[in-house]
Design a protein around this motif. Sequence first.
Motif, PDB file in Angstrom:
ATOM      1  N   GLU A  85       0.804  -1.218   0.000  1.00 23.33           N
ATOM      2  CA  GLU A  85       0.000   0.000   0.000  1.00 23.33           C
ATOM      3  C   GLU A  85       0.835   1.265   0.000  1.00 23.33           C
ATOM      4  OE1 GLU A  85      -2.847  -0.286   3.140  1.00 23.33           O
ATOM      5  OE2 GLU A  85      -3.718  -2.107   2.319  1.00 23.33           O
ATOM      6  N   ASP A  86       2.118   1.148   0.285  1.00 24.50           N
ATOM      7  CA  ASP A  86       2.981   2.328   0.338  1.00 24.50           C
ATOM      8  C   ASP A  86       3.233   2.822  -1.085  1.00 24.50           C
ATOM      9  OD1 ASP A  86       5.105   4.162   0.465  1.00 24.50           O
ATOM     10  OD2 ASP A  86       6.052   3.112   2.132  1.00 24.50           O
ATOM     11  N   PRO A  87       2.733   4.009  -1.431  1.00 25.43           N
ATOM     12  CA  PRO A  87       2.903   4.502  -2.803  1.00 25.43           C
ATOM     13  C   PRO A  87       4.370   4.695  -3.188  1.00 25.43           C
ATOM     14  CG  PRO A  87       1.987   6.220  -1.397  1.00 25.43           C
ATOM     15  CD  PRO A  87       2.022   4.960  -0.582  1.00 25.43           C
ATOM     16  N   HIS A  88       5.242   4.917  -2.217  1.00 22.68           N
ATOM     17  CA  HIS A  88       6.659   5.076  -2.534  1.00 22.68           C
ATOM     18  C   HIS A  88       7.261   3.754  -2.998  1.00 22.68           C
ATOM     19  CE1 HIS A  88       5.866   8.395   0.354  1.00 22.68           C
ATOM     20  NE2 HIS A  88       6.491   9.060  -0.600  1.00 22.68           N
ATOM     21  N   VAL A  89       6.899   2.670  -2.344  1.00 22.40           N
ATOM     22  CA  VAL A  89       7.392   1.348  -2.751  1.00 22.40           C
ATOM     23  C   VAL A  89       6.826   0.990  -4.120  1.00 22.40           C
ATOM     24  CG1 VAL A  89       7.393  -1.123  -2.206  1.00 22.40           C
ATOM     25  CG2 VAL A  89       7.766   0.566  -0.383  1.00 22.40           C
ATOM     26  N   VAL A  90       5.544   1.254  -4.320  1.00 22.68           N
ATOM     27  CA  VAL A  90       4.914   0.975  -5.617  1.00 22.68           C
ATOM     28  C   VAL A  90       5.638   1.748  -6.716  1.00 22.68           C
ATOM     29  CG1 VAL A  90       2.795   1.242  -6.980  1.00 22.68           C
ATOM     30  CG2 VAL A  90       2.672   0.407  -4.616  1.00 22.68           C
ATOM     31  N   GLN A  91       5.900   3.021  -6.476  1.00 21.77           N
ATOM     32  CA  GLN A  91       6.584   3.849  -7.473  1.00 21.77           C
ATOM     33  C   GLN A  91       8.008   3.352  -7.735  1.00 21.77           C
ATOM     34  OE1 GLN A  91       7.138   7.996  -6.418  1.00 21.77           O
ATOM     35  NE2 GLN A  91       7.214   8.597  -8.559  1.00 21.77           N
ATOM     36  N   LEU A  92       8.704   2.958  -6.689  1.00 22.85           N
ATOM     37  CA  LEU A  92      10.065   2.438  -6.827  1.00 22.85           C
ATOM     38  C   LEU A  92      10.083   1.197  -7.717  1.00 22.85           C
ATOM     39  CD1 LEU A  92      13.044   2.680  -5.798  1.00 22.85           C
ATOM     40  CD2 LEU A  92      12.350   1.176  -3.929  1.00 22.85           C
ATOM     41  N   VAL A  93       9.156   0.285  -7.470  1.00 22.22           N
ATOM     42  CA  VAL A  93       9.091  -0.949  -8.254  1.00 22.22           C
ATOM     43  C   VAL A  93       8.682  -0.651  -9.695  1.00 22.22           C
ATOM     44  CG1 VAL A  93       7.900  -3.172  -8.476  1.00 22.22           C
ATOM     45  CG2 VAL A  93       8.737  -2.410  -6.238  1.00 22.22           C
ATOM     46  N   GLU A  94       7.710   0.218  -9.879  1.00 24.93           N
ATOM     47  CA  GLU A  94       7.304   0.599 -11.236  1.00 24.93           C
ATOM     48  C   GLU A  94       8.471   1.209 -12.001  1.00 24.93           C
ATOM     49  OE1 GLU A  94       3.990   3.239 -10.658  1.00 24.93           O
ATOM     50  OE2 GLU A  94       2.553   1.577 -10.500  1.00 24.93           O
ATOM     51  N   GLN A  95       9.226   2.077 -11.343  1.00 23.61           N
ATOM     52  CA  GLN A  95      10.336   2.746 -12.015  1.00 23.61           C
ATOM     53  C   GLN A  95      11.430   1.777 -12.422  1.00 23.61           C
ATOM     54  OE1 GLN A  95      11.594   5.992  -9.529  1.00 23.61           O
ATOM     55  NE2 GLN A  95      10.006   7.352 -10.315  1.00 23.61           N
ATOM     56  N   ILE A  96      11.731   0.802 -11.586  1.00 26.66           N
ATOM     57  CA  ILE A  96      12.805  -0.119 -11.963  1.00 26.66           C
ATOM     58  C   ILE A  96      12.411  -0.927 -13.187  1.00 26.66           C
ATOM     59  CG2 ILE A  96      12.223  -2.073 -10.440  1.00 26.66           C
ATOM     60  CD1 ILE A  96      15.745  -0.775 -11.337  1.00 26.66           C
ATOM     61  N   PHE A  97      11.129  -1.311 -13.279  1.00 27.03           N
ATOM     62  CA  PHE A  97      10.722  -2.094 -14.447  1.00 27.03           C
ATOM     63  C   PHE A  97      10.537  -1.235 -15.683  1.00 27.03           C
ATOM     64  CE2 PHE A  97       9.706  -5.215 -11.127  1.00 27.03           C
ATOM     65  CZ  PHE A  97      10.541  -6.218 -11.583  1.00 27.03           C
ATOM     66  N   GLU A  98      10.385   0.074 -15.516  1.00 24.82           N
ATOM     67  CA  GLU A  98      10.418   0.972 -16.670  1.00 24.82           C
ATOM     68  C   GLU A  98      11.849   1.122 -17.173  1.00 24.82           C
ATOM     69  OE1 GLU A  98       8.659   4.645 -15.427  1.00 24.82           O
ATOM     70  OE2 GLU A  98       6.667   3.770 -15.243  1.00 24.82           O
ATOM     71  N   HIS A  99      12.801   0.934 -16.280  1.00 22.72           N
ATOM     72  CA  HIS A  99      14.213   1.113 -16.604  1.00 22.72           C
ATOM     73  C   HIS A  99      14.866  -0.157 -17.159  1.00 22.72           C
ATOM     74  CE1 HIS A  99      18.081   3.096 -16.397  1.00 22.72           C
ATOM     75  NE2 HIS A  99      18.565   2.137 -15.652  1.00 22.72           N
ATOM     76  N   ILE A 100      14.264  -1.313 -16.908  1.00 17.77           N
ATOM     77  CA  ILE A 100      14.813  -2.586 -17.359  1.00 17.77           C
ATOM     78  C   ILE A 100      13.939  -3.134 -18.484  1.00 17.77           C
ATOM     79  CG2 ILE A 100      15.431  -4.947 -16.677  1.00 17.77           C
ATOM     80  CD1 ILE A 100      17.061  -2.892 -15.153  1.00 17.77           C
ATOM     81  N   ALA A 101      14.545  -3.398 -19.631  1.00  9.24           N
ATOM     82  CA  ALA A 101      13.827  -3.948 -20.780  1.00  9.24           C
ATOM     83  C   ALA A 101      13.459  -5.412 -20.507  1.00  9.24           C
ATOM     84  CB  ALA A 101      14.700  -3.838 -22.030  1.00  9.24           C
ATOM     85  N   PRO A 102      12.468  -5.952 -21.223  1.00 10.53           N
ATOM     86  CA  PRO A 102      12.069  -7.349 -21.025  1.00 10.53           C
ATOM     87  C   PRO A 102      13.217  -8.357 -21.156  1.00 10.53           C
ATOM     88  CG  PRO A 102      10.412  -6.220 -22.313  1.00 10.53           C
ATOM     89  CD  PRO A 102      11.581  -5.272 -22.162  1.00 10.53           C
ATOM     90  N   ASP A 103      14.238  -8.032 -21.938  1.00 12.07           N
ATOM     91  CA  ASP A 103      15.367  -8.965 -22.092  1.00 12.07           C
ATOM     92  C   ASP A 103      16.401  -8.811 -20.976  1.00 12.07           C
ATOM     93  OD1 ASP A 103      16.732  -6.622 -22.693  1.00 12.07           O
ATOM     94  OD2 ASP A 103      17.319  -7.238 -24.705  1.00 12.07           O
TER      95      ASP A 103
END
Length: 116
Positions: A85-103
């Motif tokens: 529920e912590d929006p900071h953790v959610v944002q952190l996780v979202e950002q890392i997967f925006e930064h890492i390509a599927p490969d």
Amino acid sequence: MTTPLEDRAPTEPQLAAAADTFSMLASPARLHLVQLMSTGRYDVGELAERVGLSLPTTSQHLRKLRLTGIVSATREGRHSYYTVEDPHVVQLVEQIFEHIAPDGSLAPDPPRKDHP
């Protein structure tokens, strides 16, 4: 007036807490669990199935994530439902997967808005 970033050095307790959070997210299994729980609530069986882990292993990971406050659980009858529920953790996780390509490579940075 905003204080320059270099004047806002993190405190020792902040550094320790941040390192603990990153330590919890350093496990691919826990990171996958957190990513799933940031999109909704799941019981341990659903999480184990989605991540491909056994129930006991999933429960161990969830216990660690709960102890650090990354994950919360709500009990309804015989089931516990887990979520982030912590929006900071959610944002952190979202950002890392925006930064890492599927490969697994680093994704190119999006064009900066301040440059034409």
